[in-house]
Design a protein around this motif. Structure first.
Motif, PDB file in Angstrom:
ATOM      1  N   ARG A 147       1.027  -1.157  -0.070  1.00  0.00           N
ATOM      2  CA  ARG A 147       0.153   0.044   0.028  1.00  0.00           C
ATOM      3  C   ARG A 147       1.053   1.362  -0.042  1.00  0.00           C
ATOM      4  O   ARG A 147       0.541   2.247  -0.671  1.00  0.00           O
ATOM      5  CB  ARG A 147      -0.809   0.208   1.135  1.00  0.00           C
ATOM      6  N   SER A 148       2.094   1.202   0.814  1.00  0.00           N
ATOM      7  CA  SER A 148       2.801   2.068   0.580  1.00  0.00           C
ATOM      8  C   SER A 148       3.398   2.621  -0.449  1.00  0.00           C
ATOM      9  O   SER A 148       3.766   3.843  -0.928  1.00  0.00           O
ATOM     10  CB  SER A 148       3.888   2.122   1.767  1.00  0.00           C
ATOM     11  N   ILE A 149       3.773   1.490  -1.456  1.00  0.00           N
ATOM     12  CA  ILE A 149       4.329   1.895  -2.636  1.00  0.00           C
ATOM     13  C   ILE A 149       3.217   2.230  -3.442  1.00  0.00           C
ATOM     14  O   ILE A 149       3.643   3.401  -4.483  1.00  0.00           O
ATOM     15  CB  ILE A 149       4.663   0.406  -3.478  1.00  0.00           C
ATOM     16  N   GLU A 150       2.220   2.173  -3.561  1.00  0.00           N
ATOM     17  CA  GLU A 150       1.093   2.744  -4.209  1.00  0.00           C
ATOM     18  C   GLU A 150       0.910   4.126  -3.957  1.00  0.00           C
ATOM     19  O   GLU A 150       0.602   4.929  -4.849  1.00  0.00           O
ATOM     20  CB  GLU A 150      -0.153   2.068  -3.855  1.00  0.00           C
ATOM     21  N   ARG A 151       0.965   4.438  -2.713  1.00  0.00           N
ATOM     22  CA  ARG A 151       0.772   5.875  -2.262  1.00  0.00           C
ATOM     23  C   ARG A 151       1.974   6.582  -2.647  1.00  0.00           C
ATOM     24  O   ARG A 151       1.693   7.690  -3.207  1.00  0.00           O
ATOM     25  CB  ARG A 151       0.719   6.068  -0.421  1.00  0.00           C
ATOM     26  N   ILE A 152       3.095   6.134  -2.416  1.00  0.00           N
ATOM     27  CA  ILE A 152       4.305   6.943  -2.971  1.00  0.00           C
ATOM     28  C   ILE A 152       4.214   7.210  -4.578  1.00  0.00           C
ATOM     29  O   ILE A 152       4.736   8.100  -5.227  1.00  0.00           O
ATOM     30  CB  ILE A 152       5.614   5.965  -2.694  1.00  0.00           C
TER      31      ILE A 152
ATOM     32  N   SER B   3      10.450   0.107  -7.036  1.00  0.00           N
ATOM     33  CA  SER B   3       9.066  -0.394  -6.765  1.00  0.00           C
ATOM     34  C   SER B   3       8.687  -1.752  -7.479  1.00  0.00           C
ATOM     35  O   SER B   3       8.038  -2.432  -6.599  1.00  0.00           O
ATOM     36  CB  SER B   3       8.239   0.962  -7.097  1.00  0.00           C
ATOM     37  N   GLN B   4       9.230  -1.886  -8.523  1.00  0.00           N
ATOM     38  CA  GLN B   4       8.978  -3.247  -9.016  1.00  0.00           C
ATOM     39  C   GLN B   4       9.699  -4.473  -8.205  1.00  0.00           C
ATOM     40  O   GLN B   4       9.160  -5.428  -7.869  1.00  0.00           O
ATOM     41  CB  GLN B   4       9.656  -3.385 -10.451  1.00  0.00           C
ATOM     42  N   TRP B   5      10.884  -3.948  -7.920  1.00  0.00           N
ATOM     43  CA  TRP B   5      11.609  -5.073  -6.857  1.00  0.00           C
ATOM     44  C   TRP B   5      10.717  -5.121  -5.891  1.00  0.00           C
ATOM     45  O   TRP B   5      10.615  -6.258  -5.202  1.00  0.00           O
ATOM     46  CB  TRP B   5      13.069  -4.554  -6.755  1.00  0.00           C
ATOM     47  N   LEU B   6      10.513  -4.148  -5.039  1.00  0.00           N
ATOM     48  CA  LEU B   6       9.567  -4.247  -3.948  1.00  0.00           C
ATOM     49  C   LEU B   6       8.102  -5.069  -3.935  1.00  0.00           C
ATOM     50  O   LEU B   6       7.904  -5.707  -3.058  1.00  0.00           O
ATOM     51  CB  LEU B   6       9.269  -2.714  -3.288  1.00  0.00           C
ATOM     52  N   ARG B   7       7.653  -4.772  -5.229  1.00  0.00           N
ATOM     53  CA  ARG B   7       6.256  -5.526  -5.368  1.00  0.00           C
ATOM     54  C   ARG B   7       6.530  -7.097  -5.438  1.00  0.00           C
ATOM     55  O   ARG B   7       5.851  -7.783  -4.910  1.00  0.00           O
ATOM     56  CB  ARG B   7       5.677  -4.907  -6.682  1.00  0.00           C
TER      57      ARG B   7
END
Length: 172
Positions: free
Chosen positions: A23-28, A55-59
């Motif tokens: 969710r944090s990635i989406e907000r960022i 962000s791709q790596w985090l996902r």
């Protein structure tokens, strides 16, 4: 609490953390990166490219945690989650491979045949062998790449550069 209850509790906590990271990635991703990059003095295209990759790596990591089953591999041993190293395919920048002249200088400095006078571009040659052609330019190049410190000694990065140069020379 039994081991199964502890394991289930841990799984729930890890999944909740992974979901929150997602969710944090989406907000960022809703932030205006162009404006932030310009304010930081960074090229907006490079900042966007870096952010997209991160962000791709985090996902991917979040998805792995969400789909991983945490079964014991053996009695008393916790399960292991193996994550890909995002830098495993990273190679040194082409500028990090010393030129022949830089490699010779690094090797001579490492062996003590040459020394670099602290705070100057003056090489002192000990024993036999030629001195560098462009001592001032060579000293500057070694310092700019952080291969030599202000006192004229090889840094850790300089030792690694020397190792890469020697490896490349052996392959040739």
């Amino acid at each position: 609490m039994s081991d199964d209850q502890n394991r289930n509790s841990l799984e729930e906590v890890l999944r909740a953390v992974a979901q929150e990271v997602g969710r944090s990635i989406e907000r960022i991703s809703e932030i205006d990166l162009d404006e932030l990059a310009r304010n930081a003095g960074v090229d907006p295209d490079q900042a966007r490219e870096w952010f997209d990759g991160a962000s791709q790596w985090l996902r991917i990591q979040v998805e792995r945690v969400e789909t991983t089953t945490f079964e014991d591999e053996g009695e008393g041993e916790p399960a292991t989650v193996v994550a890909d190293d995002p830098l495993d395919r990273a190679a040194p920048h082409p500028l990090d491979l010393p030129t022949a002249e830089q490699g010779v200088a690094l090797a001579a400095l490492d062996s003590g045949r040459w020394s670099l006078e602290p705070g100057t571009g003056t090489f002192a040659v000990r024993g036999e062998g030629p001195a560098p052609q462009d001592a001032l330019g060579l000293a500057r190049e070694l310092r700019v790449r952080d291969w030599v410190d202000a006192d004229g000694r090889l840094t850790a990065a300089g030792r690694h550069a020397l190792e890469r140069w020697l490896t490349a020379a052996q392959r040739a």
